[in-house]
Design a protein around this motif. Structure first.
Motif: not given
Length: 155
Positions: A113-116, A125-128
């Motif tokens: 999430g931090q990267f995007f 949430f999308k990362a999880l």
């Protein structure tokens, strides 16, 4: 490599991935291999997570291989988190491996999430979701390969 050494030293092989089957099916053998070679399995799992990540973050201009490099770093850090919990479990004999697994997954989702886009809660949430769906896809494919192999061998 560090995780593998700690895993071997403290004999906690089945801590994160455990599959029990009374019969020697191909699926059981595949999961036994995954449990014994978790580092390699993580790389393969990363490919599925990368596919889901690419799908969820398609607005970004990163290609599959750039995302895979991100996941190699992120999942490598997750393995170091698992290692810390494995050491604590080995020393204290309190089974903290499941908790360590949760911490590792949460860290990975946070890092992705931090990267995007670290300013949007939806990125986390999308990362999880991409991490969990990638893991599920990997394990379902492993089970499907085992089941199909057993069917082909029997006939």
């Amino acid at each position: 490599m560090i995780y593998s050494l700690v895993n071997h030293f403290f004999h906690i092989e089945d801590g994160y991935v455990k599959y029990e089957d009374s019969k020697k099916t191909t699926t059981a053998l595949i999961f036994q291999w995954i449990s014994g070679h978790y580092g390699y399995a993580n790389i393969m799992m990363g490919m599925f997570i990368a596919l889901w990540t690419k799908l969820f973050f398609k607005k970004h201009d990163y290609n599959f291989f750039e995302i895979l490099i991100l996941l190699c770093f992120t999942m490598g850090m997750g393995m170091l988190i698992f290692t810390v919990f494995a050491i604590v479990t080995g020393i204290t004999h309190y089974n903290l491996l499941e908790f360590g697994g949760y911490v590792g997954v949460i860290y990975s989702a946070w890092a992705i999430g931090q990267f995007f886009n670290k300013s949007k809660a939806s990125s986390y949430f999308k990362a999880l979701a991409s991490y969990m769906l990638g893991m599920i896809t990997f394990f379902l494919l492993a089970m499907a390969i085992g089941a199909v192999t057993d069917l082909v061998i029997k006939h």
